[in-house]
Scaffold this active site. Structure first.
Site, PDB file in Angstrom:
ATOM      1  N   LYS A  18      -0.432   8.127  -6.563  1.00 50.66           N
ATOM      2  CA  LYS A  18      -1.045   8.316  -5.240  1.00 50.66           C
ATOM      3  C   LYS A  18      -0.695   9.685  -4.700  1.00 50.66           C
ATOM      4  O   LYS A  18       0.282  10.324  -5.110  1.00 50.66           O
ATOM      5  CB  LYS A  18      -0.589   7.229  -4.261  1.00 50.66           C
ATOM      6  CG  LYS A  18       0.934   7.131  -4.031  1.00 50.66           C
ATOM      7  CD  LYS A  18       1.512   8.105  -3.019  1.00 50.66           C
ATOM      8  CE  LYS A  18       3.004   7.866  -2.794  1.00 50.66           C
ATOM      9  NZ  LYS A  18       3.637   8.938  -1.952  1.00 50.66           N
ATOM     10  N   ASP A 143       6.098   1.739  -0.556  1.00 50.36           N
ATOM     11  CA  ASP A 143       4.820   2.150  -1.139  1.00 50.36           C
ATOM     12  C   ASP A 143       4.166   1.064  -1.993  1.00 50.36           C
ATOM     13  O   ASP A 143       2.977   1.146  -2.295  1.00 50.36           O
ATOM     14  CB  ASP A 143       4.993   3.402  -2.013  1.00 50.36           C
ATOM     15  CG  ASP A 143       5.218   4.662  -1.192  1.00 50.36           C
ATOM     16  OD1 ASP A 143       4.989   4.625   0.041  1.00 50.36           O
ATOM     17  OD2 ASP A 143       5.611   5.679  -1.787  1.00 50.36           O
TER      18      ASP A 143
END
Length: 294
Positions: A18, A143
């Site tokens: 990401k 996350d």
């Protein structure tokens, strides 16, 4: 990958990285956790997680990283957390093919853990909903819920409150300075900005501010990150992802990203990558409301 390779019977599953296109710190909770607002985008740089189910309940990571004990590895912890939440008596063998830089702010370990949750929930027939898997994911790291959520997103809180964003396709150059940034050190730093103004999600897809509140502290503490940013800024508006050390630059075309990555590769490891609209394993999760086990 290490010499311990998976057998042909183990299946390969992707774990994408990401980027944080924006990261603000808007406050701090009484327990010390920071309140964040960030825009996550998935990119097509992927680790590969190889999994093979076992009937004896054991969780075995066959090629642990040199500096992380198997029991502390996020993939093992994810499998155990799923066992505990579902009551499954199944186990798994795990092999990791790491491509995402470790400690670079790209979420590799978190993504590996999410892939384990998504896949084993399917293979073990736990049928936990995506929402339930996200709750389990949050116990593993801030996350991890995003990767289970599986869509580009605006995240709030400590990263667990996620709203899907329809981001346009994009290409990036990512540069990895050879340093490991201590996330804990950066979040505890006295000069860290902790009072940024909150975003309005309406219209955010087309007007994402180029801001990372961790960047100023990281570049002051880690000169290699500052140098990498300066190098990439010769080509456009570069910024840091997460708590670093990786920095990135958006480009109009993949070809442009490839050219810039080649130009800077003599100084730092670099690569080009493109955004993903959804996690490759998105459809493995049970939709919310259809869970048979919680």
């Amino acid at each position: 990958m290490t010499a311990c390779r998976p057998p042909a019977t183990a299946r390969a599953y992707p774990a994408p990285a990401k980027l944080n296109l924006m990261l603000k710190i808007i406050g701090r909770r009484t327990d010390g956790y920071h309140l964040l607002e960030t825009v996550f985008t998935l990119i097509d740089l992927c680790d590969t997680v190889y999994l093979q189910t076992r009937d004896d309940g054991q969780i075995v990571l066959h090629n642990p990283q040199a500096d992380v004990s198997p029991e502390q590895d996020l993939t093992v912890r994810a499998a155990r957390a799923l066992q505990n939440a579902s009551g499954s008596l199944k186990g798994t063998d795990i092999w990791l093919d790491k491509v995402i830089p470790v400690g670079g702010g790209l979420g590799g370990g978190s993504s590996d853990a999410a892939t384990v949750l998504l896949v084993l929930n399917h293979l073990w027939q736990c049928r936990l909903s995506r929402r339930r898997l996200m709750d389990i994911a949050l116990t593993l790291g801030a996350d991890v819920p995003f990767f289970v959520f599986g869509q580009n997103a605006f995240a709030q809180g400590v990263g667990e409150r996620l709203s899907a964003l329809n981001l346009p396709p994009q290409h990036y150059v990512v540069v990895h300075p050879p340093v490991h940034v201590s996330t804990a050190h950066i979040f505890q730093h006295p000069r860290l900005t902790r009072n940024s103004q909150s975003c309005i999600i309406h219209g955010l897809e087309n007007n994402i501010p180029h801001q990372n509140d961790l960047q100023a502290v990281v570049t002051a503490e880690y000169q290699e990150v500052a140098a990498a940013l300066d190098l990439l800024r010769q080509y456009g508006e570069a910024q840091m992802t997460g708590s670093g050390a990786c920095v990135f630059l958006a480009t109009k075309t993949r070809h442009e990203a490839e050219n810039i990555a080649q130009a800077v590769s003599g100084k730092y490891p670099s690569f080009c990558t493109s955004s993903l609209s959804r996690h490759p394993l998105y459809d493995l999760a049970v939709p919310d409301g259809e869970s048979s086990s919680g």
